[in-house]
Write a protein that holds these residues in place. Structure first.
Motif, mmCIF file in Angstrom:
data_model
loop_
_atom_site.group_PDB
_atom_site.id
_atom_site.type_symbol
_atom_site.label_atom_id
_atom_site.label_comp_id
_atom_site.label_asym_id
_atom_site.label_seq_id
_atom_site.Cartn_x
_atom_site.Cartn_y
_atom_site.Cartn_z
ATOM 1 N N VAL A 26 -70.398 69.177 -41.016
ATOM 2 C CA VAL A 26 -70.379 70.004 -39.769
ATOM 3 C C VAL A 26 -70.645 68.894 -38.707
ATOM 4 N N ALA A 27 -69.858 69.091 -37.594
ATOM 5 C CA ALA A 27 -70.235 68.506 -36.258
ATOM 6 C C ALA A 27 -70.772 69.339 -35.246
ATOM 7 N N PRO A 28 -71.254 68.751 -34.370
ATOM 8 C CA PRO A 28 -71.710 69.313 -33.152
ATOM 9 C C PRO A 28 -70.655 70.437 -32.609
ATOM 10 N N ARG A 29 -71.179 71.380 -31.767
ATOM 11 C CA ARG A 29 -70.154 72.501 -31.314
ATOM 12 C C ARG A 29 -69.255 71.989 -30.273
ATOM 13 N N ASP A 30 -69.712 70.835 -29.365
ATOM 14 C CA ASP A 30 -68.939 70.409 -28.444
ATOM 15 C C ASP A 30 -67.855 69.090 -28.870
ATOM 16 N N THR A 31 -67.775 69.083 -30.173
ATOM 17 C CA THR A 31 -66.879 67.921 -30.618
ATOM 18 C C THR A 31 -65.592 67.888 -30.127
ATOM 19 N N MET A 32 -64.833 66.789 -30.091
ATOM 20 C CA MET A 32 -63.519 66.441 -29.757
ATOM 21 C C MET A 32 -62.781 65.610 -30.866
ATOM 22 N N LEU B 55 -62.406 63.114 -21.246
ATOM 23 C CA LEU B 55 -63.663 63.932 -21.796
ATOM 24 C C LEU B 55 -63.904 63.633 -23.295
ATOM 25 N N MET B 56 -62.929 63.043 -23.995
ATOM 26 C CA MET B 56 -63.289 62.515 -25.407
ATOM 27 C C MET B 56 -64.145 61.195 -25.313
ATOM 28 N N LEU B 57 -64.072 60.717 -24.303
ATOM 29 C CA LEU B 57 -64.754 59.195 -24.220
ATOM 30 C C LEU B 57 -66.503 59.541 -23.753
ATOM 31 N N GLU B 58 -66.853 60.748 -23.507
ATOM 32 C CA GLU B 58 -67.996 61.132 -23.049
ATOM 33 C C GLU B 58 -68.779 61.399 -24.132
ATOM 34 N N ARG B 59 -68.086 61.631 -25.541
ATOM 35 C CA ARG B 59 -68.820 62.002 -26.677
ATOM 36 C C ARG B 59 -69.469 60.663 -27.350
ATOM 37 N N SER B 60 -70.630 60.655 -27.787
ATOM 38 C CA SER B 60 -71.050 59.364 -28.773
ATOM 39 C C SER B 60 -70.489 59.542 -30.191
ATOM 40 N N GLN B 61 -69.967 60.789 -30.688
ATOM 41 C CA GLN B 61 -69.016 60.871 -31.635
ATOM 42 C C GLN B 61 -67.917 61.513 -31.720
ATOM 43 N N VAL B 62 -66.804 61.323 -32.474
ATOM 44 C CA VAL B 62 -65.464 61.976 -32.319
ATOM 45 C C VAL B 62 -65.248 62.238 -33.664
ATOM 46 N N ILE B 63 -64.031 63.118 -33.899
ATOM 47 C CA ILE B 63 -63.674 63.440 -35.126
ATOM 48 C C ILE B 63 -62.321 62.529 -35.328
ATOM 49 N N LYS C 103 -66.989 59.911 -36.441
ATOM 50 C CA LYS C 103 -66.890 58.648 -36.246
ATOM 51 C C LYS C 103 -67.746 58.051 -35.044
ATOM 52 N N ARG C 104 -68.676 57.352 -34.861
ATOM 53 C CA ARG C 104 -69.543 56.971 -33.813
ATOM 54 C C ARG C 104 -68.673 56.190 -32.801
ATOM 55 N N GLN C 105 -68.952 56.360 -31.463
ATOM 56 C CA GLN C 105 -68.067 55.894 -30.648
ATOM 57 C C GLN C 105 -68.942 55.383 -29.221
ATOM 58 N N THR C 106 -68.544 54.121 -28.854
ATOM 59 C CA THR C 106 -69.197 53.498 -27.855
ATOM 60 C C THR C 106 -68.216 53.101 -26.641
ATOM 61 N N ALA D 148 -77.812 73.804 -24.170
ATOM 62 C CA ALA D 148 -78.080 73.376 -22.944
ATOM 63 C C ALA D 148 -77.434 71.728 -22.771
ATOM 64 N N ALA D 149 -77.436 71.281 -23.888
ATOM 65 C CA ALA D 149 -76.768 69.666 -23.978
ATOM 66 C C ALA D 149 -75.525 69.717 -24.222
ATOM 67 N N GLU D 150 -74.800 70.781 -24.296
ATOM 68 C CA GLU D 150 -73.312 70.592 -24.469
ATOM 69 C C GLU D 150 -72.608 69.926 -23.476
ATOM 70 N N LEU D 151 -71.762 69.166 -23.946
ATOM 71 C CA LEU D 151 -70.669 68.596 -22.856
ATOM 72 C C LEU D 151 -69.721 69.492 -22.403
ATOM 73 N N PRO D 152 -68.980 69.505 -21.161
ATOM 74 C CA PRO D 152 -67.964 70.265 -20.837
ATOM 75 C C PRO D 152 -66.701 70.009 -21.683
ATOM 76 N N GLY D 153 -65.965 70.980 -21.691
ATOM 77 C CA GLY D 153 -64.705 70.800 -22.620
ATOM 78 C C GLY D 153 -63.583 70.837 -21.664
#
Length: 233
Positions: free
Chosen positions: A143-149, A157-165, A173-176, A37-42
């Protein structure tokens, strides 16, 4: 801390055998798995290829290309970075990196990133699995979340993630996003409506996207030098 940062000389711990296996396809997400339910759109497949000149102190030091193939929610992305920076004619940084991504159904299925910095090679890779997104990088398996970018910047959409690869290191890497604001920016010779994002992430600085969500510019600082991405027409 950017895609073209001057990183420490390290070599990823993933073996060539692991990288080749992942590049050949590896495991992908099982069809029909229920989305969390919490996954972000790709992202969907972007349009035209992108080419940026990398400029420092009005000097061209390299290029950054992004190319796409496929359509809809099934597509591939290849990012190529080639930097040859010199100071007073002496080599300062020789950096090359190629990162390939495969997307299906709004989810990153796999990636492979290989390159070399001043003679030191690096490699990282990953694949979608039941539990999320499995990566092999400089710190081994994670292992990263399913909706990782990946922090390859071609989609906002990359900028909607709190962490990115981090594609070079193969780890999260944590992202703000410190701010985002509509503004006007010169793209080529034309003033263009864009959204300006100030980001603390793998790339640490300012990224611009136009109203079609196309990446059009970036700027960040490293060791007191301003590094600019200038989009070629």
């Amino acid at each position: 801390r950017g895609l073209l940062r001057m990183p420490e000389d390290r070599t990823a711990s993933m073996t060539r055998r692991q990288a080749l296996a992942l590049a050949a396809g590896g495991l992908v997400a099982f069809a029909g798995m229920p989305a969390q339910a919490a996954e972000l759109p790709g992202p969907m497949a972007p349009g035209i290829p992108l080419r940026f000149d990398i400029v420092v102190l009005n000097q061209l030091i390299g290029i950054h290309r992004v190319e796409f193939s496929g359509r809809g929610d099934q597509f591939s992305v290849t990012t190529t970075i080639d930097v040859d920076a010199k100071l007073l004619g002496l080599p300062v940084l020789r950096y090359v990196q190629t990162t390939s991504e495969a997307w299906d159904g709004g989810r990153l299925q796999r990636f492979l990133s290989e390159g070399e910095q001043n003679g030191h090679r690096f490699r990282a890779a990953g694949q979608a699995i039941d539990e999320g997104f499995e990566m092999f990088g400089e710190d081994g398996r994670s292992v990263a979340p399913r909706d990782t970018m990946l922090a390859t910047c071609w989609s906002p959409l990359m900028l909607e993630r709190s962490q990115v690869i981090n594609p070079k290191r193969g780890k999260l890497k944590r992202q703000t996003v410190e701010s985002r604001e509509p503004t006007t920016f010169m793209v080529g010779n034309a003033p263009t409506a864009v959204t300006r994002y100030v980001v603390d992430s793998v790339i640490d600085g300012t990224i611009y996207y136009d109203d079609r969500q196309t990446w059009v510019a970036a700027a960040f600082e490293k060791r007191g030098a301003q590094i600019n991405y200038v989009l070629r027409a």
